[in-house]
Design a protein around this motif. Structure first.
Motif, PDB file in Angstrom:
ATOM      1  N   LEU A 128      15.554  -2.815  -7.245  1.00 48.53           N
ATOM      2  CA  LEU A 128      14.830  -1.942  -6.328  1.00 48.53           C
ATOM      3  C   LEU A 128      14.970  -2.453  -4.896  1.00 48.53           C
ATOM      4  CD1 LEU A 128      11.514  -1.594  -8.372  1.00 48.53           C
ATOM      5  CD2 LEU A 128      13.314   0.144  -8.182  1.00 48.53           C
ATOM      6  N   THR A 129      14.828  -1.554  -3.958  1.00 48.01           N
ATOM      7  CA  THR A 129      14.801  -1.932  -2.535  1.00 48.01           C
ATOM      8  C   THR A 129      13.642  -1.222  -1.858  1.00 48.01           C
ATOM      9  OG1 THR A 129      16.317  -0.117  -1.974  1.00 48.01           O
ATOM     10  CG2 THR A 129      17.303  -2.272  -2.413  1.00 48.01           C
ATOM     11  N   GLU A 130      13.252  -1.738  -0.704  1.00 47.40           N
ATOM     12  CA  GLU A 130      12.205  -1.108   0.127  1.00 47.40           C
ATOM     13  C   GLU A 130      10.913  -0.814  -0.617  1.00 47.40           C
ATOM     14  OE1 GLU A 130      12.561  -0.943   3.304  1.00 47.40           O
ATOM     15  OE2 GLU A 130      14.636  -1.585   3.267  1.00 47.40           O
ATOM     16  N   PRO A 131      10.110  -1.760  -0.991  1.00 49.00           N
ATOM     17  CA  PRO A 131      10.379  -3.196  -0.875  1.00 49.00           C
ATOM     18  C   PRO A 131      11.223  -3.725  -2.039  1.00 49.00           C
ATOM     19  CG  PRO A 131       8.162  -2.836  -1.699  1.00 49.00           C
ATOM     20  CD  PRO A 131       8.727  -1.474  -1.401  1.00 49.00           C
TER      21      PRO A 131
ATOM     22  N   ARG B  17      -1.594 -18.756   6.743  1.00 51.54           N
ATOM     23  CA  ARG B  17      -2.070 -17.922   5.642  1.00 51.54           C
ATOM     24  C   ARG B  17      -0.880 -17.192   5.046  1.00 51.54           C
ATOM     25  NH1 ARG B  17      -6.937 -14.309   7.590  1.00 51.54           N
ATOM     26  NH2 ARG B  17      -5.635 -14.163   9.459  1.00 51.54           N
ATOM     27  N   ASP B  18      -0.681 -17.384   3.757  1.00 47.95           N
ATOM     28  CA  ASP B  18       0.494 -16.868   3.069  1.00 47.95           C
ATOM     29  C   ASP B  18       0.191 -15.467   2.523  1.00 47.95           C
ATOM     30  OD1 ASP B  18       2.778 -16.456   1.601  1.00 47.95           O
ATOM     31  OD2 ASP B  18       2.851 -18.489   0.806  1.00 47.95           O
ATOM     32  N   HIS B  19       0.682 -14.421   3.200  1.00 50.13           N
ATOM     33  CA  HIS B  19       0.373 -13.044   2.832  1.00 50.13           C
ATOM     34  C   HIS B  19       1.349 -12.451   1.828  1.00 50.13           C
ATOM     35  CE1 HIS B  19      -2.068 -13.370   6.521  1.00 50.13           C
ATOM     36  NE2 HIS B  19      -2.784 -12.411   5.985  1.00 50.13           N
ATOM     37  N   ARG B  20       2.153 -13.275   1.192  1.00 55.20           N
ATOM     38  CA  ARG B  20       3.128 -12.748   0.243  1.00 55.20           C
ATOM     39  C   ARG B  20       2.454 -12.310  -1.058  1.00 55.20           C
ATOM     40  NH1 ARG B  20       7.002 -16.955  -1.112  1.00 55.20           N
ATOM     41  NH2 ARG B  20       5.219 -18.342  -0.842  1.00 55.20           N
ATOM     42  N   CYS B  21       3.092 -11.345  -1.709  1.00 56.31           N
ATOM     43  CA  CYS B  21       2.518 -10.807  -2.939  1.00 56.31           C
ATOM     44  C   CYS B  21       3.624 -10.304  -3.854  1.00 56.31           C
ATOM     45  CB  CYS B  21       1.574  -9.651  -2.577  1.00 56.31           C
ATOM     46  SG  CYS B  21       0.842  -8.826  -4.001  1.00 56.31           S
ATOM     47  N   LEU B  22       3.500 -10.576  -5.134  1.00 58.26           N
ATOM     48  CA  LEU B  22       4.358  -9.984  -6.155  1.00 58.26           C
ATOM     49  C   LEU B  22       3.556  -8.866  -6.825  1.00 58.26           C
ATOM     50  CD1 LEU B  22       6.183 -12.955  -7.929  1.00 58.26           C
ATOM     51  CD2 LEU B  22       7.260 -11.052  -6.723  1.00 58.26           C
ATOM     52  N   TRP B  23       3.794  -7.632  -6.381  1.00 63.76           N
ATOM     53  CA  TRP B  23       3.086  -6.494  -6.967  1.00 63.76           C
ATOM     54  C   TRP B  23       3.632  -6.214  -8.356  1.00 63.76           C
ATOM     55  CZ3 TRP B  23      -1.245  -4.088  -5.877  1.00 63.76           C
ATOM     56  CH2 TRP B  23      -1.802  -4.241  -4.597  1.00 63.76           C
TER      57      TRP B  23
ATOM     58  N   MET C  58       8.256  -4.713 -10.550  1.00 62.02           N
ATOM     59  CA  MET C  58       7.886  -5.863  -9.725  1.00 62.02           C
ATOM     60  C   MET C  58       8.375  -5.632  -8.298  1.00 62.02           C
ATOM     61  SD  MET C  58       6.273  -8.025 -11.682  1.00 62.02           S
ATOM     62  CE  MET C  58       6.372  -9.625 -10.858  1.00 62.02           C
ATOM     63  N   ARG C  59       7.470  -5.805  -7.325  1.00 63.30           N
ATOM     64  CA  ARG C  59       7.818  -5.626  -5.911  1.00 63.30           C
ATOM     65  C   ARG C  59       7.384  -6.863  -5.126  1.00 63.30           C
ATOM     66  NH1 ARG C  59      10.780  -0.856  -4.326  1.00 63.30           N
ATOM     67  NH2 ARG C  59      10.191   0.843  -5.720  1.00 63.30           N
ATOM     68  N   TYR C  60       8.299  -7.353  -4.296  1.00 68.22           N
ATOM     69  CA  TYR C  60       7.992  -8.514  -3.451  1.00 68.22           C
ATOM     70  C   TYR C  60       7.667  -8.024  -2.043  1.00 68.22           C
ATOM     71  CZ  TYR C  60       8.622 -12.887  -0.888  1.00 68.22           C
ATOM     72  OH  TYR C  60       8.433 -13.974  -0.076  1.00 68.22           O
ATOM     73  N   VAL C  61       6.433  -8.287  -1.570  1.00 68.52           N
ATOM     74  CA  VAL C  61       5.999  -7.861  -0.240  1.00 68.52           C
ATOM     75  C   VAL C  61       5.517  -9.094   0.521  1.00 68.52           C
ATOM     76  CG1 VAL C  61       4.445  -6.364   1.066  1.00 68.52           C
ATOM     77  CG2 VAL C  61       5.298  -5.626  -1.170  1.00 68.52           C
ATOM     78  N   ASP C  62       6.072  -9.321   1.725  1.00 69.26           N
ATOM     79  CA  ASP C  62       5.732 -10.553   2.447  1.00 69.26           C
ATOM     80  C   ASP C  62       5.134 -10.300   3.826  1.00 69.26           C
ATOM     81  OD1 ASP C  62       7.952  -9.598   3.738  1.00 69.26           O
ATOM     82  OD2 ASP C  62       8.981 -11.523   3.873  1.00 69.26           O
ATOM     83  N   HIS C  63       4.793  -9.059   4.141  1.00 73.95           N
ATOM     84  CA  HIS C  63       4.197  -8.761   5.445  1.00 73.95           C
ATOM     85  C   HIS C  63       2.746  -8.316   5.267  1.00 73.95           C
ATOM     86  CE1 HIS C  63       7.938  -9.006   7.810  1.00 73.95           C
ATOM     87  NE2 HIS C  63       8.512  -8.566   6.708  1.00 73.95           N
ATOM     88  N   PRO C  64       1.848  -8.749   6.148  1.00 78.85           N
ATOM     89  CA  PRO C  64       0.419  -8.442   5.990  1.00 78.85           C
ATOM     90  C   PRO C  64       0.112  -6.948   5.976  1.00 78.85           C
ATOM     91  CG  PRO C  64       0.745 -10.178   7.620  1.00 78.85           C
ATOM     92  CD  PRO C  64       2.102  -9.642   7.295  1.00 78.85           C
ATOM     93  N   HIS C  65       0.681  -6.172   6.892  1.00 76.12           N
ATOM     94  CA  HIS C  65       0.296  -4.761   7.023  1.00 76.12           C
ATOM     95  C   HIS C  65       0.740  -3.905   5.836  1.00 76.12           C
ATOM     96  CE1 HIS C  65      -1.365  -5.628  10.900  1.00 76.12           C
ATOM     97  NE2 HIS C  65      -0.195  -6.014  11.395  1.00 76.12           N
ATOM     98  N   PRO C  66       2.013  -4.001   5.378  1.00 74.05           N
ATOM     99  CA  PRO C  66       2.378  -3.251   4.165  1.00 74.05           C
ATOM    100  C   PRO C  66       1.554  -3.651   2.953  1.00 74.05           C
ATOM    101  CG  PRO C  66       4.345  -3.962   5.331  1.00 74.05           C
ATOM    102  CD  PRO C  66       3.185  -4.653   5.993  1.00 74.05           C
ATOM    103  N   ASN C  67       1.231  -4.936   2.862  1.00 70.32           N
ATOM    104  CA  ASN C  67       0.417  -5.399   1.742  1.00 70.32           C
ATOM    105  C   ASN C  67      -0.964  -4.770   1.781  1.00 70.32           C
ATOM    106  OD1 ASN C  67       0.933  -6.931  -0.515  1.00 70.32           O
ATOM    107  ND2 ASN C  67       1.209  -8.816   0.613  1.00 70.32           N
ATOM    108  N   GLU C  68      -1.580  -4.763   2.957  1.00 73.76           N
ATOM    109  CA  GLU C  68      -2.913  -4.164   3.080  1.00 73.76           C
ATOM    110  C   GLU C  68      -2.870  -2.682   2.711  1.00 73.76           C
ATOM    111  OE1 GLU C  68      -6.525  -3.572   6.349  1.00 73.76           O
ATOM    112  OE2 GLU C  68      -4.664  -4.591   6.926  1.00 73.76           O
ATOM    113  N   LYS C  69      -1.816  -1.995   3.146  1.00 77.19           N
ATOM    114  CA  LYS C  69      -1.669  -0.571   2.832  1.00 77.19           C
ATOM    115  C   LYS C  69      -1.596  -0.344   1.325  1.00 77.19           C
ATOM    116  CE  LYS C  69       1.246   3.451   3.815  1.00 77.19           C
ATOM    117  NZ  LYS C  69       2.462   3.930   4.525  1.00 77.19           N
TER     118      LYS C  69
END
Length: 218
Positions: free
Chosen positions: A60-63, A173-179, A81-92
């Motif tokens: 997958l891409t984006e993210p 602060r590490d804002h990374r997330c594995l959705w 599984m999605r890897y997101v490492d930016h605060p704003h997309p994660n919050e969204k």
């Protein structure tokens, strides 16, 4: 003695100033050190899942991410599984899947549960049952933005991380997330029968991924 006191005070002032500058930079640019991880981390083509037979994987891409499909008798399990490492997309994304949001739970009730892995949600959408959660780099999994931020303050702000943070090797602060989105077709139109299956898979899935969370390149 007075000369030594002046030197000591000067050194303390310089040290404190350096700490303030580095911390300020980390706060203002929290994702700078994580931008290259997406290019460096490759999702494995196969993740072992006891009791299930791996069928296929899809990049997958984006993210950035991967879809895994497994089979057990007549059940087809899909895990996105999605890897997101930016605060704003994660919050969204947290707002989008917040189990407390009335718009999210309009069609079917969405449950929030907590166990040894952390928190996750269970919901139904288009005849599929979903288990969703964010695997953190440190701390238990989260399904609300408040849980995620609480993990950042509780587990990221540790004395053991001072040196890599000051060296610019890790963000303050590490804002990374594995959705993680686990889903199965609804069992005979009765979604509650499918919940225990997804929860059992989630326990194994989380235990495999958490210690293998993408590492920051130093």
């Amino acid at each position: 003695m007075k000369i030594w006191e002046n030197v000591r005070i000067s050194l303390l002032v310089l040290t404190f100033g350096g700490v303030v500058i580095v911390l300020g930079k980390s706060i203002l640019e929290p994702h700078k050190t994580t931008e290259q991880v997406v290019e460096l981390f490759t999702f494995p083509a196969i993740v072992p899942l006891p009791g299930w037979q791996h069928q296929e994987s899809e990049a997958l891409t984006e993210p950035w991410g991967n879809i895994y499909r497994y089979q057990q008798n007549d059940k087809i399990l899909q895990i996105e599984m999605r890897y997101v490492d930016h605060p704003h997309p994660n919050e969204k994304l947290f707002r989008q899947y917040d189990p407390r949001d009335a718009s999210v739970t309009a069609q079917f009730p969405t449950l929030t549960r907590t166990n040894s892995t952390g928190s996750y949600s269970l919901s139904v959408d288009n005849s599929r049952v979903y288990l969703r959660s964010c695997i953190n780099p440190r701390g238990p999994s989260a399904i609300t933005y408040e849980q995620f931020i609480q993990n950042r303050y509780t587990y990221d702000l540790q004395l053991s991380r001072i040196i890599p943070v000051l060296m610019g090797e890790e963000p303050l602060r590490d804002h990374r997330c594995l959705w993680s989105h686990l889903s199965l077709p609804m069992s005979d139109n009765y979604f509650e029968e499918t919940y225990p299956i997804l929860e059992e898979v989630w326990q194994v899935w989380y235990q495999w991924w958490h210690p293998r969370f993408p590492q920051l390149e130093r």
